[in-house]
Structure formats: C-alpha cells, structure tokens
Write a protein that holds these residues in place. Structure first.
Motif, PDB file in Angstrom:
ATOM      1  N   LYS A  82       0.625  -1.246  -0.009  1.00  0.00           N
ATOM      2  CA  LYS A  82      -0.243   0.527  -0.355  1.00  0.00           C
ATOM      3  C   LYS A  82       1.011   1.252  -0.251  1.00  0.00           C
ATOM      4  CE  LYS A  82      -3.837  -0.190   2.533  1.00  0.00           C
ATOM      5  NZ  LYS A  82      -4.437   0.266   3.541  1.00  0.00           N
ATOM      6  N   ALA A 113      -3.654  -1.957  -3.485  1.00  0.00           N
ATOM      7  CA  ALA A 113      -4.829  -1.602  -3.984  1.00  0.00           C
ATOM      8  C   ALA A 113      -4.963  -2.336  -5.365  1.00  0.00           C
ATOM      9  CB  ALA A 113      -5.434   0.395  -4.356  1.00  0.00           C
ATOM     10  N   ASN A 114      -3.982  -2.177  -5.996  1.00  0.00           N
ATOM     11  CA  ASN A 114      -4.068  -3.780  -7.069  1.00  0.00           C
ATOM     12  C   ASN A 114      -3.476  -4.555  -6.837  1.00  0.00           C
ATOM     13  OD1 ASN A 114      -3.561  -4.995  -9.604  1.00  0.00           O
ATOM     14  ND2 ASN A 114      -3.451  -2.889 -10.889  1.00  0.00           N
ATOM     15  N   SER A 115      -4.386  -5.529  -6.999  1.00  0.00           N
ATOM     16  CA  SER A 115      -2.378  -7.095  -6.349  1.00  0.00           C
ATOM     17  C   SER A 115      -2.675  -7.631  -7.714  1.00  0.00           C
ATOM     18  CB  SER A 115      -4.329  -8.475  -5.889  1.00  0.00           C
ATOM     19  OG  SER A 115      -4.912  -8.285  -6.909  1.00  0.00           O
TER      20      SER A 115
END
Length: 373
Positions: free
Chosen positions: A219, A261-263
């Motif tokens: 993060k 936020a974006n895995s």
C-alpha cells in the motif's frame, strides 16, 4: 520447478538422452546439465508423477531447501521469524550436519535453495556452505535482506563460493518506504551490499552470482512501481522481480496496513489460465537449522516434522512411515500450515512473481557443475 520454453516430451527427451534440462526456479531460468543417470531418471519420474497426479510417488526430492540460521537482524511484520512466530530455539545449522545432508542428497537433488526463515548470511560459514554444495554439483540459489554483504571481503567470499544467483529484497526506493516494512533495516545498506557484490563479481571476472532485485508492491510503496525498473537498471543488477505480498500468517493479519489497491503485478495477467497443483511436499526437501526435516517451510515451527537429520539418514526419513502419513494427509485435505501458503487462493504458481531480465547473461546460465554422466 517448471520447464523453460519447451514441450514436456522434448524436454524429457533432452534430459534422458543428453542429461540437460532447462528449468525455471523462483521465476528465474537455470540449466541443469551433465546430470548423472540417477538424477536423470529421478527427474523424469518426478515430472511424470506430478503430471499424472499419482497418489503414491516414488521419486526423491529434486530441490533441497536449507535454513542456515533461523534468526534475523530485521523485524518484517509478516515473516514468521521477524514477527516472533517461530518458537524453535534460535541457532545456526552446524556445518558438519550441513555437510552430512549434502553428502546424503547430492545423488538425487539438483538444486539447493539457501534460505528459509532468518537471514542466511548471518551464518558465519555461509560462503563455505555454498561452496561445499557447489563442489557436489548443485545449483545454489539464495535470497537476502542485504545487510550482511557490505564488506568487500564478505562479498568476495560469496562470489568465490560459486553461488549461482542472489536475490536482494527491496520494499521501497527511499528510506521511508523501505523501512515501513523492512523494520530495523536501511535501504542505503542494501544498496552498498548490492554494489559490493557486483564489484566483487567484476573483480573476479565471472558472471555469477546473478544479482536480482526483488520488489514487493504494498500500500505504501505501490506508487513506486513505475520507478523500480529504472532504479534496478541504475544499480546494474541482472534482473528485477515483482513479488506479490502474502499478508497473513498464523495469528498475524496485516492486510489493512499493507495490502495494495491493485493486487495484479506489473507484467502479469489479471487472471490465470492454468490450474495450480502444489508439488512442494514431494519435490522439495526442507531442513531447518535445528536439523528438523519438514515437507514444507510453512511448517515454520516444525510441528509436522518427519524426523531429524541428526538422528536418522535422509533416505530413511524420506521412506519412513511418518512422511508417508503426512503426504497422504496433504493429498487429502491439506495440512494446517497450508493456510500460510502464498498460493492458497491462486490458480497458478507463477502469478505471484513477475520477472524482468536486463540481459547480460544468456538464459542458459547459471549452470550446475559437472556431474558424472
């Protein structure tokens, strides 16, 4: 371990006829070659058993994972060692026991992963251990937090050991983002270690170890994803890997603090097209610093150990009743430590790492030393 850029039939033919096999370990390419007949047959059997998902398997492990020491100089919050989840006595693996394990496995193991929990280069004889494994014909791959190799003599010893590849974990491009996860560490120290190893490699006039920078998007650092490649290139490393973070382990849950936020990793598809089937308990043999032998490093307290390398021969342990029972349980509903596996919710073993190579070394390197063909 998986095959590199070729069909299974042609790969197995190359293995059996030429003693050569191109593989990917930890999403890095390696070449196994000049393999003994015993290793060729064992590798072929392991591949066949995994492909057919046989319930009972006779192949011996092809990868040895050694934990040189189970203590660390950092306090990474999701690591079993850094977070204090490990309750085993803190100790280095005795060098004579390490030699014994290598001597007993060198006829069927092809590669050694020189790490588990803890910082491997805190072991005072780490370079000697790598050198010993290399002399027995094994590929050796290691990973470090980068705080033990700033000294030119230490770096030279690692280069001279013959180590094939070395991953440096870097979770931030400045001190603030780096130290948010790598607690107790300093990015400047890691950079000095990388430069020290690269300089020692250049002075030695060799191409190993292949140096890899590994970045885990979180993060607080995911905004640096686009900058990492230039950062790695400027350092002069051979490759960059992005690794997906696993933020739950045992009683620890750091998802709210660190989950990006974006895995999806840079360079990876959003969905998998393959089905992942874990083969680690069959293909890997893990020996902890206290001599405990386990089927997976996620059993970090060795609660499901199937013996001690101090008390019995490796072959006796591998074919013993305790290991057979554990493998049956794993093949059934899994074992409790499987909950701590980074692949538990994935359909593919390759979605957790994305690799960018900067060239300089061919895909054929590094290679294992010669075996008797």
């Amino acid at each position: 371990m998986r095959l590199l850029h070729r069909g299974k039939v042609s790969a197995i033919w190359s293995l059996l006829s030429r003693g050569r096999l191109e593989v990917v370990l930890d999403e890095l390419p390696f070449v196994l070659e000049r393999l003994s007949l015993t290793k060729r047959l064992n590798l072929a059997l392991a591949a066949a058993e995994h492909t057919l998902s046989l319930p009972r398997r006779m192949a011996l492990p092809v990868i040895l994972q050694v934990e040189p020491i189970n203590s660390c100089n950092l306090r990474c919050p999701v690591c079993a060692c850094g977070s204090g989840l490990i309750k085993r006595p803190l100790q280095p693996l005795p060098f004579p026991l390490f030699q014994s394990v290598i001597d007993q496995t060198k006829d069927f193991v092809c590669a050694m992963f020189f790490w588990s929990w803890g910082e491997p280069f805190l072991h005072p004889r780490a370079a000697e251990m790598i050198s010993y494994a290399k002399k027995q014909g094994l590929i050796v791959h290691s990973s470090t937090n980068g705080h033990c190799l700033t000294d030119a003599h230490q770096a030279a010893a690692v280069v001279e050991s013959g180590l094939d590849s070395l991953v440096f974990a870097v979770e931030g491009l400045n001190e603030e983002t780096y130290q948010a996860y790598r607690r107790g560490g300093r990015l400047s120290t890691v950079i000095r270690s990388i430069e020290s190893v690269l300089c020692a490699r250049e002075r030695a006039g060799c191409g190993t170890p292949r140096v890899v920078l590994r970045f885990m998007p979180l993060k607080h650092n995911q905004h640096q994803n686009s900058e990492v490649q230039a950062f790695a290139r400027d350092l002069g490393v051979d490759a960059l890997t992005f690794r997906k973070a696993y933020l739950e382990r045992g009683s620890i849950d750091c998802r709210s603090e660190f989950a990006p936020a974006n895995s999806v990793l840079p360079g990876k598809p959003s969905e998998s097209t393959s089905c992942f089937s874990c083969a680690r308990p069959w293909t890997n043999l893990t020996v902890f610093s206290g001599g405990q032998v386990v089927i997976c490093e996620n059993d970090y307290n060795a609660e499901y150990s199937f013996g001690s390398a101090d008390d019995a021969s490796i072959r006796k342990l591998l074919f013993g009743r305790r290991r057979r029972t554990l493998l049956r349980q794993f093949a059934g509903n899994g074992l409790p430590f499987c909950r701590d596996c980074e692949f538990i919710d994935q359909q593919s073993a390759t979605l957790n790492i994305s690799t960018i190579s900067f060239g300089g070394r061919s895909p054929d390197a590094p290679r294992n030393q010669a075996d008797a063909a």
